[in-house]
Scaffold this motif. Sequence first.
Motif, PDB file in Angstrom:
ATOM      1  N   LYS A  87      64.202  21.077  29.929  1.00  0.00           N
ATOM      2  CA  LYS A  87      64.692  22.425  30.251  1.00  0.00           C
ATOM      3  C   LYS A  87      64.287  23.429  29.174  1.00  0.00           C
ATOM      4  O   LYS A  87      63.916  24.574  29.465  1.00  0.00           O
ATOM      5  N   GLN A  88      64.329  23.014  27.897  1.00  0.00           N
ATOM      6  CA  GLN A  88      63.980  23.959  26.823  1.00  0.00           C
ATOM      7  C   GLN A  88      62.526  24.417  26.939  1.00  0.00           C
ATOM      8  O   GLN A  88      62.194  25.553  26.597  1.00  0.00           O
TER       9      GLN A  88
ATOM     10  N   ASP B   3      62.334  26.888  29.787  1.00  0.00           N
ATOM     11  CA  ASP B   3      62.852  28.178  29.289  1.00  0.00           C
ATOM     12  C   ASP B   3      61.835  28.882  28.395  1.00  0.00           C
ATOM     13  O   ASP B   3      61.708  30.118  28.427  1.00  0.00           O
TER      14      ASP B   3
END
Length: 517
Positions: free
Chosen positions: A97-98, A101
Amino acid sequence: MSTKVRVRFAPSPTGPLHIGGVRTALFNYLFAKKHGGDFILRIEDTDQNRYVEGAERYIVDSLNWLNIPYDEGPGSAEETQRKYGSYRQSERRHLYKQYADLLLEKGWAYYAFDTADELDAHRKEHEAKGKTFIYNWHNRQKLKNSLALTQDEVQQKIDAGHEYVIRFKSPQDEKLHLKDIIRGDMEIDTNILDDKVLFKSDGMPTYHLANIVDDHLMEITHVIRGEEWLPSLALHVLLYRAFDWQEPQFAHLPLILKPTGKGKLSKRDGDKMGFPVFPLEWRDPSTGTISRGYKEDGYFNDAVINFLAFLGWNPGTEQEIFSLNGLIEAFQLEKVHKAGARFDPDKTKWYNHQYLQQKSNKELTGLFMDFIASHKVVSGEIAPSLVNKDYITNVVALIKERADFVADFWTQADFFFVAPSAYDEKAAKKQWKENTNEYMDEVAGVIAGIDNFASENIETIVKQWISNRELGFGKIMPPLRLALVGAMKGPHVFDIIALIGKEETTYRINKAIEVLG
């Protein structure tokens, strides 16, 4: 990126490992070892819906049987796991997810809120006009995403719990230059690329994002994979550019084709034509169906490695037989072919034959004794006294040249252990003539009188008797073989006589006289 060569084999545990996957693993292994590098196994199990119990264990067991074990992978040493993380993608899911993002921050990705029904309606609308719906630069500003909505609208949707995916924003009006070690230079117009989903609404990454992130974090220097991933190459190169990461070198291996040369080799082809397409036997946990494996079919692991290496690659010489070390020394990715490699079941048997001939009689005796123990003595077919190492070694020495598999020793040499109970009808009709009973009775008497029971001595005495009787070899030798073997097969007749012994020889001749007379 690491200066040391690091390659990975990254299968999904969705079932047994197809030999196409095995070849990919092999080429990665050969390349790594050629350059003093590391061969890494990564299990790509993010799609838990397709996960099959036992498939990961099967992959590991297959690589170990083939003698191409991984340097890093599930179960690796603690210090390696600390540096690179887990080697199962399902245990790395917190990482992705990072990075999604980060792409959003850099303007290389965007939120998309379109529902499946809405996208389906767009596709049908395009089809009605004879067009293909592609979600990319030409329509993304008109669709329900963060490129078309205001920042406040996007935040409101996220806060309200609307489902979304994160899509890659493929560039417009660019000519993307791609390089492949096998296929050379290519150029792609970025306008034809769709904006692939990188992160799904269920909070899981797609293959494209997880694959790139993992390869970067594991310091992979060369990605060697099947050509089915060639259409994804442009996206993967763009992702490296978007992250400002150095991309690895890519090589896309040709397909393994059906024996006809048309279409990709499948399990159905193997079932239809009688050959395995998996390295080891596989029992489907849901149906109990058993699929054949090369190991259980009697192939030697080094023969399987050798024939797989030649599916799409050759060293440019006449040499076809290579040890694993020989393959490592000779292997070059640049010599892998672009065109698909036709699978030839007969050639796989030829390779096994070559490897069987190279093995010592002692080793083959051990393998044949295991076969006899599990298949024949148990059923009471063979007297245990005949399962004698010296005797079996002599049998193996006589018949190995005719065999492709250890199991062939039995079909070629069952008569060394069990007297024939029936005789080949066609051969009996042709070889057993009016006076054959009389001649065979005389031959039995001649053999019974021989003291030195060496093959050469028996041959000299019997042939001398034939000459003295002025009969001609054709009247004696074929029916003699039939009496001993039950068919017109087997090695030199006098080698058979010497091995089974005087008593058994005369017994078999007299039995044939009784049955065929």
